[in-house]
Design an enzyme around this catalytic site. Structure first.
Site, PDB file in Angstrom:
ATOM      1  N   HIS A   1       0.832  -1.210   0.000  1.00  0.00           N
ATOM      2  CA  HIS A   1       0.000   0.000   0.000  1.00  0.00           C
ATOM      3  C   HIS A   1       0.863   1.256   0.000  1.00  0.00           C
ATOM      4  CE1 HIS A   1       0.337   0.987   4.389  1.00  0.00           C
ATOM      5  NE2 HIS A   1       0.369  -0.316   4.559  1.00  0.00           N
TER       6      HIS A   1
ATOM      7  N   ASP B   1      -0.269   4.474   0.945  1.00  0.00           N
ATOM      8  CA  ASP B   1      -0.576   5.509   1.941  1.00  0.00           C
ATOM      9  C   ASP B   1       0.188   5.272   3.235  1.00  0.00           C
ATOM     10  OD1 ASP B   1      -2.249   3.198   2.419  1.00  0.00           O
ATOM     11  OD2 ASP B   1      -3.375   4.395   3.866  1.00  0.00           O
TER      12      ASP B   1
ATOM     13  N   ASP C   1       6.058   1.645   6.627  1.00  0.00           N
ATOM     14  CA  ASP C   1       4.747   1.035   6.506  1.00  0.00           C
ATOM     15  C   ASP C   1       3.926   1.876   5.520  1.00  0.00           C
ATOM     16  OD1 ASP C   1       2.355  -0.288   6.860  1.00  0.00           O
ATOM     17  OD2 ASP C   1       2.005   0.441   8.895  1.00  0.00           O
TER      18      ASP C   1
ATOM     19  N   GLU D   1      -4.981   1.836   2.739  1.00  0.00           N
ATOM     20  CA  GLU D   1      -4.943   0.653   3.595  1.00  0.00           C
ATOM     21  C   GLU D   1      -4.972   1.031   5.066  1.00  0.00           C
ATOM     22  OE1 GLU D   1      -3.061  -2.592   6.024  1.00  0.00           O
ATOM     23  OE2 GLU D   1      -2.479  -0.493   5.789  1.00  0.00           O
ATOM     24  N   GLU D   2      -4.317   2.128   5.399  1.00  0.00           N
ATOM     25  CA  GLU D   2      -4.192   2.529   6.805  1.00  0.00           C
ATOM     26  C   GLU D   2      -5.520   2.942   7.426  1.00  0.00           C
ATOM     27  OE1 GLU D   2      -1.821   1.906   8.554  1.00  0.00           O
ATOM     28  OE2 GLU D   2       0.054   1.955   7.450  1.00  0.00           O
TER      29      GLU D   2
ATOM     30  N   ASP E   1       3.892  -6.274   3.850  1.00  0.00           N
ATOM     31  CA  ASP E   1       3.400  -5.236   4.749  1.00  0.00           C
ATOM     32  C   ASP E   1       3.601  -5.613   6.211  1.00  0.00           C
ATOM     33  OD1 ASP E   1       2.156  -2.856   5.498  1.00  0.00           O
ATOM     34  OD2 ASP E   1       0.131  -3.669   5.315  1.00  0.00           O
TER      35      ASP E   1
END
Length: 412
Positions: A82, A84, A144, A178-179, A201
């Site tokens: 991801h 973001d 992340d 995703e976050e 991830d």
């Protein structure tokens, strides 16, 4: 020292792009700036000569590296990360530094004496003698999941440079949001056309995960009764106090006192005043039966408050967010075993453990794409103390390469 490995420069380039997502937005992507990284990656994919490159209006980026083997039956493997970063802390103007870790505390900001210390984070001691990429103490780092993005992109570069190494078709996907729990909302599994996939991830080196929390989010809107405090006896019902009382009715299982497979109620926000208040929780447990019981406990707590205070009103809104992918992945353990063997072949000891969280892979698994999670190498995600050891970042990339190699080798 591994400072000059090409993945390091790639990672530093990606973290310089602000991609913080926004849970208060109803748009997809929740922030337009996520397109900045998506467009950069798209240009790099085009330069590498990948095929089927697509970036849609929801900020989902996909591409294919065609198979270069004559073998039949080599699986099409997907790799997903991801773009973001978490809304918990700023991702703007990230100023990463590469610091040799000697075992002593690392000063992130001398002026404010912000220290990254093994006294606070003893896991740092595993990386003594290694170079760490750290923040300046005022933003998160973005490992992340830009470490995962970098690992995937470096893998593509490797295979383009080494056409003699056989592999099947490789599909890559980069997702927004995703976050904030929306990374798979518009992921087109049918278009992706992978037999299975991995999200890159995870956290520390060696992590391999095919179990995650069942997850729900809950909001309680509380309407109290507000009158002049001097004449409030028998009349006032303070909405903020009701929020506190409601919380006291829940079992005392919180993130701060649980680990492993234990679930929790996490109070993530209270706002408002005497008349109106809003309370937000997230609910997590690996066991589906326990998860359903926890949701019922919150429902009963709200009902109890409403019975105790008939002139006030608590209204509960609760929604499931994702489920434990174990029930989807476990029947396909060869996928987990493939990643485990790939790790061992590059000198990494697999650490198979449950995720105390979720990934895009949990939802993708239930959408028909079995998708375990592999380490990206970082620590202390979502805050100023985030760091990633450079050797861990490199090993993440090597594992991704090895998975594709191994899948082709094992196909008869």
């Amino acid at each position: 020292m591994n400072t000059h490995h090409p993945i390091v420069e790639r990672f530093l380039r990606y973290v310089s792009v602000d991609t913080k997502s926004d849970p208060t937005s109803n748009d997809t992507p929740s922030t337009k700036k996520q397109f900045d990284l998506a467009k950069l990656l798209k240009e790099e994919l085009e330069t590498l000569g990948l095929e089927d490159i697509s970036l849609d209006d929801k900020c989902y980026l996909m591409a294919s590296l065609p198979a270069n083997t004559s073998k039949k039956g080599v699986p099409t493997i997907g790799f997903v990360a991801h773009m973001d970063t978490a809304p918990d802390m700023s991702g703007k103007d990230v100023k990463p530094r590469i610091v040799p870790f000697t075992g002593e505390a690392i000063t992130l900001c001398e002026k404010e004496q912000i220290l990254l210390s093994p006294a606070m984070f003893p896991e740092m001691n595993r990386y003594k003698g290694q170079e760490l990429i750290v923040t300046d103490g005022h933003t998160l780092l973005g490992a992340d999941d830009k470490a995962g993005v970098a690992a995937i992109m470096q893998m593509l570069h490797y295979f383009k440079e080494h056409p003699e190494i056989e592999h099947g078709t490789i599909r890559v996907g980069f997702t927004p949001d995703e976050e904030i729990g929306r990374g798979a909302d518009f992921f087109d599994v049918e278009k992706f056309k992978a037999d299975f996939a991995y999200t890159i991830d995870g956290g520390e080196i060696g992590e391999l995960e095919y179990e995650n929390f069942n997850a729900a989010g809950a909001t309680i809107a509380i309407r109290g009764v507000n009158v002049h405090p001097g004449y409030a006896k028998g009349k006032m019902v303070n909405a903020l106090l009701l929020a506190m009382e409601l919380n006291s009715l829940l079992p005392p299982i919180t993130p701060a006192n649980t680990e492993g497979y234990q679930g929790f109620f996490h109070l993530i926000g209270i706002e408002g005043g005497v008349e109106d208040a809003n309370v937000q929780y997230i609910i997590r447990d690996h066991d589906r039966e326990k998860f359903e019981k926890m949701k019922e406990q919150l429902t009963q707590a709200v009902e109890t408050i409403n019975k105790r205070y008939p002139t006030a009103k608590c209204t509960l809104s609760m929604k499931d967010q994702y489920y434990n992918m174990r029930e989807i992945v476990e029947p396909r353990m060869e996928i987990v075993n493939l990643a485990s063997e790939a790790m061992q072949r590059v000198g990494v000891t697999p650490n198979i453990k449950p995720i105390r969280g979720g990934t895009d892979g949990s939802r993708l698994s239930f959408m028909g794409l079995p998708c375990p999670n592999i380490f990206a190498g970082g620590h202390n995600f979502h805050g100023r103390y985030e760091f990633i050891p450079i050797p861990s970042l490199i090993k993440s990339y090597e594992v991704v390469c090895e998975i594709a190699k191994l899948a082709a080798e094992q196909t008869k």
